[in-house]
Design a protein around this motif. Structure first.
Motif, PDB file in Angstrom:
ATOM      1  N   CYS A  34      47.508  21.106  21.800  1.00 46.82           N
ATOM      2  CA  CYS A  34      46.462  20.925  22.801  1.00 46.82           C
ATOM      3  C   CYS A  34      45.955  22.301  23.251  1.00 46.82           C
ATOM      4  CB  CYS A  34      47.007  20.149  23.993  1.00 46.82           C
ATOM      5  SG  CYS A  34      45.818  19.915  25.315  1.00 46.82           S
ATOM      6  N   HIS A  35      44.646  22.497  23.146  1.00 46.23           N
ATOM      7  CA  HIS A  35      44.064  23.811  23.417  1.00 46.23           C
ATOM      8  C   HIS A  35      43.326  23.865  24.751  1.00 46.23           C
ATOM      9  CE1 HIS A  35      40.678  21.459  22.045  1.00 46.23           C
ATOM     10  NE2 HIS A  35      39.855  22.391  22.484  1.00 46.23           N
ATOM     11  N   LEU A  36      43.365  22.805  25.534  1.00 46.83           N
ATOM     12  CA  LEU A  36      42.499  22.701  26.706  1.00 46.83           C
ATOM     13  C   LEU A  36      42.781  23.776  27.750  1.00 46.83           C
ATOM     14  CD1 LEU A  36      42.319  18.815  27.142  1.00 46.83           C
ATOM     15  CD2 LEU A  36      40.703  20.359  26.002  1.00 46.83           C
ATOM     16  N   ASN A  37      44.065  24.074  28.008  1.00 49.41           N
ATOM     17  CA  ASN A  37      44.373  25.089  29.010  1.00 49.41           C
ATOM     18  C   ASN A  37      43.915  26.469  28.541  1.00 49.41           C
ATOM     19  OD1 ASN A  37      45.941  25.056  31.710  1.00 49.41           O
ATOM     20  ND2 ASN A  37      46.623  26.943  30.739  1.00 49.41           N
ATOM     21  N   MET A  38      44.147  26.765  27.268  1.00 51.27           N
ATOM     22  CA  MET A  38      43.692  28.043  26.710  1.00 51.27           C
ATOM     23  C   MET A  38      42.172  28.132  26.760  1.00 51.27           C
ATOM     24  SD  MET A  38      44.448  29.639  22.936  1.00 51.27           S
ATOM     25  CE  MET A  38      44.392  31.420  22.656  1.00 51.27           C
ATOM     26  N   TYR A  39      41.499  27.017  26.487  1.00 48.85           N
ATOM     27  CA  TYR A  39      40.035  26.974  26.556  1.00 48.85           C
ATOM     28  C   TYR A  39      39.550  27.245  27.976  1.00 48.85           C
ATOM     29  CZ  TYR A  39      35.309  25.001  26.521  1.00 48.85           C
ATOM     30  OH  TYR A  39      33.960  24.808  26.683  1.00 48.85           O
TER      31      TYR A  39
ATOM     32  N   SER B 162      37.009  31.069  31.835  1.00 51.26           N
ATOM     33  CA  SER B 162      37.035  31.772  33.121  1.00 51.26           C
ATOM     34  C   SER B 162      36.851  33.277  32.983  1.00 51.26           C
ATOM     35  CB  SER B 162      38.347  31.474  33.857  1.00 51.26           C
ATOM     36  OG  SER B 162      39.447  32.121  33.248  1.00 51.26           O
ATOM     37  N   ILE B 163      37.151  33.834  31.789  1.00 53.28           N
ATOM     38  CA  ILE B 163      37.021  35.292  31.613  1.00 53.28           C
ATOM     39  C   ILE B 163      36.065  35.656  30.485  1.00 53.28           C
ATOM     40  CG2 ILE B 163      39.306  35.794  32.594  1.00 53.28           C
ATOM     41  CD1 ILE B 163      40.362  36.105  29.723  1.00 53.28           C
TER      42      ILE B 163
ATOM     43  N   ARG C 298      41.630  39.711  24.817  1.00 57.40           N
ATOM     44  CA  ARG C 298      41.215  38.395  25.301  1.00 57.40           C
ATOM     45  C   ARG C 298      42.183  37.301  24.832  1.00 57.40           C
ATOM     46  NH1 ARG C 298      36.434  37.437  27.424  1.00 57.40           N
ATOM     47  NH2 ARG C 298      35.564  39.353  26.544  1.00 57.40           N
ATOM     48  N   TYR C 299      42.586  37.390  23.564  1.00 58.24           N
ATOM     49  CA  TYR C 299      43.542  36.424  23.017  1.00 58.24           C
ATOM     50  C   TYR C 299      44.850  36.460  23.797  1.00 58.24           C
ATOM     51  CZ  TYR C 299      46.698  34.178  19.626  1.00 58.24           C
ATOM     52  OH  TYR C 299      47.628  33.364  19.020  1.00 58.24           O
ATOM     53  N   THR C 300      45.336  37.672  24.085  1.00 58.04           N
ATOM     54  CA  THR C 300      46.597  37.816  24.833  1.00 58.04           C
ATOM     55  C   THR C 300      46.463  37.251  26.241  1.00 58.04           C
ATOM     56  OG1 THR C 300      47.145  39.811  23.564  1.00 58.04           O
ATOM     57  CG2 THR C 300      48.345  39.457  25.628  1.00 58.04           C
ATOM     58  N   PHE C 301      45.376  37.558  26.918  1.00 58.30           N
ATOM     59  CA  PHE C 301      45.159  37.030  28.262  1.00 58.30           C
ATOM     60  C   PHE C 301      45.144  35.500  28.252  1.00 58.30           C
ATOM     61  CE2 PHE C 301      44.245  41.174  29.950  1.00 58.30           C
ATOM     62  CZ  PHE C 301      44.331  41.042  31.330  1.00 58.30           C
ATOM     63  N   CYS C 302      44.575  34.924  27.213  1.00 53.69           N
ATOM     64  CA  CYS C 302      44.467  33.465  27.154  1.00 53.69           C
ATOM     65  C   CYS C 302      45.788  32.786  26.805  1.00 53.69           C
ATOM     66  CB  CYS C 302      43.379  33.061  26.161  1.00 53.69           C
ATOM     67  SG  CYS C 302      41.717  33.432  26.756  1.00 53.69           S
TER      68      CYS C 302
ATOM     69  N   ASN D 193      43.388  34.596  40.746  1.00 47.51           N
ATOM     70  CA  ASN D 193      44.121  35.842  40.525  1.00 47.51           C
ATOM     71  C   ASN D 193      44.113  36.237  39.047  1.00 47.51           C
ATOM     72  OD1 ASN D 193      45.844  37.124  42.947  1.00 47.51           O
ATOM     73  ND2 ASN D 193      45.549  34.930  43.332  1.00 47.51           N
ATOM     74  N   PHE D 194      44.169  35.255  38.172  1.00 45.68           N
ATOM     75  CA  PHE D 194      44.080  35.530  36.732  1.00 45.68           C
ATOM     76  C   PHE D 194      42.768  36.232  36.400  1.00 45.68           C
ATOM     77  CE2 PHE D 194      42.508  33.812  32.588  1.00 45.68           C
ATOM     78  CZ  PHE D 194      43.357  34.526  31.752  1.00 45.68           C
ATOM     79  N   ILE D 195      41.668  35.721  36.942  1.00 43.73           N
ATOM     80  CA  ILE D 195      40.359  36.333  36.709  1.00 43.73           C
ATOM     81  C   ILE D 195      40.316  37.745  37.294  1.00 43.73           C
ATOM     82  CG2 ILE D 195      37.889  36.150  37.227  1.00 43.73           C
ATOM     83  CD1 ILE D 195      38.320  33.064  37.312  1.00 43.73           C
ATOM     84  N   ARG D 196      40.901  37.906  38.480  1.00 53.73           N
ATOM     85  CA  ARG D 196      40.929  39.236  39.115  1.00 53.73           C
ATOM     86  C   ARG D 196      41.736  40.223  38.268  1.00 53.73           C
ATOM     87  NH1 ARG D 196      44.300  42.016  42.311  1.00 53.73           N
ATOM     88  NH2 ARG D 196      45.704  40.273  42.724  1.00 53.73           N
ATOM     89  N   PHE D 197      42.872  39.772  37.738  1.00 52.44           N
ATOM     90  CA  PHE D 197      43.680  40.654  36.895  1.00 52.44           C
ATOM     91  C   PHE D 197      42.879  41.108  35.672  1.00 52.44           C
ATOM     92  CE2 PHE D 197      47.811  38.397  38.397  1.00 52.44           C
ATOM     93  CZ  PHE D 197      47.813  39.153  39.555  1.00 52.44           C
TER      94      PHE D 197
END
Length: 498
Positions: free
Chosen positions: A363-368, A373-374, A384-388, A402-406
């Motif tokens: 399931c890729h929905l959370n990664m998507y 968001s970024i 980008r891959y690592t952040f996701c 906070n994820f977006i801020r990081f």
């Protein structure tokens, strides 16, 4: 994606033997595998949970006196002269050959969110001998995977070491709950409601365990419950007790045999019932005989059926889950064009990918959602891959913010600061306030996860480590000393804390 066995040339170049240890909970299968691992010249243990990785790490270093490193997404402890590694399964190194490996709870290979890590370990570990431990539900799947890899397979079956029986009658009410009982519910809200009611009608303190409670807090609650000299005589928890905690439980009582799995409300599978029920009657504990019951007589019928009959394996739903690695995404991105947003690349890749009969795509929905968001932040493809891949619950606004801020600070600043509002001076007397601390914990955990991958940028890691320690201590203190943690009788819409 049709032949994932060939993604791992080092493993395919080896002659490997897989040993499948299957049996119910409390049958000694994992103990047997760890005993073999402890005698190996080099080895790795792959855990489904950070708690289990830490438990095996401690056992190898102290009980077996085998130098062993600990590697999880948030933690890395290196022991001088180590020959062994205990890690969470997502962190296993598939490039370093070892003599022996253990893949614990191998049946999670079919989990739609995390199963890819089990598939990667099973297909890719360069180990002469791989021990798989778990239940009987995926034997045929493992046999098929071995036919693809050419590995030798041996199956060892285990019987439960202590008796376990379903009671004749259902439990009438919470007033009938006794010392040593564990009441199983399926939501955080129900945990606190049932805890409050039991403490009111039975005048006995309850320990609590649920998935979003920090692992260290779960471990501390288990210690309190197991301690015969403590005041905590009853456990209220979710199905997370089925993995990673050693608990001295006399009887498991199901409040329901239905759960919301993130998509729909459904009945527990027979395998899930057995996994939870098997936690009662731990071998060599103060309760050597285990019992299982429920509050509903129809649920008790389902429980008895699950315990008495081993259902045949349904191969149509039992797949080995796979997910593309960075190199595959990068090649696909080049084919689509360099300016395509990563979120669109994920969606297009997954929707077009073809897999073989015994595999399915994770399931890729959370990664998507993380990618969406970024998408506007100028990261390179690998960053980008690592952040996701970071542990982000995108349903919780404050964590996502906070994820977006990081990510934004990662691109715009020399270093990413760790900033969080401390709530330690607030009385955590309600589940809502405790939940905010649990969210704080996840934000600090996210920072540490990113710091372990981008140490030059996330330089506030010592501060995040200290905050994680402080918030865990505060939660532990609240749960162990404050018996006034109550649900509000009148529910009001709470304001989001940003």
């Amino acid at each position: 994606m049709t032949k994932p066995q060939f993604w791992y040339p080092v493993a395919r170049g080896m002659k490997r033997k897989l040993i499948l240890h299957i049996g119910p909970t409390n049958s000694g299968k994992t103990h047997s595998a760890i005993s073999v691992l402890s005698k190996a010249k080099s080895a790795v243990y792959c855990a489904p949970l950070r708690l289990l990785a830490g438990e095996v790490w401690e056992k190898l270093n102290t009980q077996y006196e085998v130098p062993c490193d600990l590697i999880t997404g948030q933690q890395c402890i290196e022991i001088p002269g180590s020959t062994h590694v205990s890690c969470t399964i997502e962190m296993v190194n598939i490039t370093k050959p070892v003599d022996v490996a253990i893949i614990d709870e191998y049946q999670l290979i079919s989990d739609e969110k995390r199963g890819w890590a089990w598939t990667k370990a099973l297909l890719g570990l360069p180990a002469k001998e791989i021990h798989l431990t778990g239940d009987t539900s995926r034997i045929e799947l493992i046999k098929h995977l071995c036919s693809l890899t050419g590995d030798e397979l041996e199956v060892r079956e285990y019987q439960r070491l202590s008796p376990l029986a379903a009671e004749s009658n259902s439990v009438k009410s919470l007033r009938s709950i006794k010392e040593g009982d564990a009441v199983i519910v399926f939501s955080r809200r129900q945990v606190y409601e049932v805890k409050r009611e039991i403490e009111k009608v039975r005048k006995m303190k309850c320990c609590i365990v649920y998935g979003s409670l920090p692992p260290e807090a779960r471990s501390e609650q288990a210690k309190l419950f197991n301690d015969q000299n403590s005041e905590f005589k009853i456990l209220v928890g979710t199905d997370c007790i089925g993995l990673g905690l050693n608990l001295n439980i006399r009887r498991i009582v199901f409040a329901s045999c239905q759960k919301f799995d993130g998509n729909v409300t459904r009945k527990l599978t027979p395998s899930e019932i057995r996994q939870i029920a098997g936690r009662a009657g731990r071998f060599k504990s103060i309760y050597p005989e285990g019992y299982v019951s429920s509050f509903d007589k129809n649920d008790l019928y389902l429980i008895k059926s699950a315990m008495e009959h081993q259902e045949p394996e349904d191969m149509s739903s039992h797949k080995a889950v796979v997910f593309p690695n960075f190199e595959q995404f990068a090649m696909f991105s080049d084919a689509m064009g360099g300016d395509t947003p990563f979120s669109e690349i994920i969606h297009a890749f997954v929707s077009r990918a073809k897999v073989a009969h015994y595999f399915s795509i994770a399931c890729h929905l959370n990664m998507y959602d993380q990618a969406c968001s970024i998408d506007h932040i100028p990261l390179d493809m690998e960053e980008r891959y690592t952040f996701c891949l970071a542990p982000v619950d995108t349903r919780i606004h404050r964590i996502l913010k906070n994820f977006i801020r990081f990510a934004d600070d990662f691109c715009s600043k020399k270093s990413v600061p760790f900033r969080i509002y401390s709530r330690f001076n607030e009385a955590a007397t309600t589940p809502d306030r405790l939940e905010q601390l649990e969210i704080d914990y996840k934000i600090a955990e996210l920072y540490i996860w990113l710091a372990n991958r981008f140490p030059d940028k996330f330089s506030d890691k010592p501060r995040a480590d200290k905050y994680l320690e402080d918030v865990t201590q505060f939660i532990n203190q609240t749960l162990s000393e404050d018996t006034t943690v109550k649900t509000k009788k009148k529910r009001t819409r709470s304001k989001r804390v940003d």
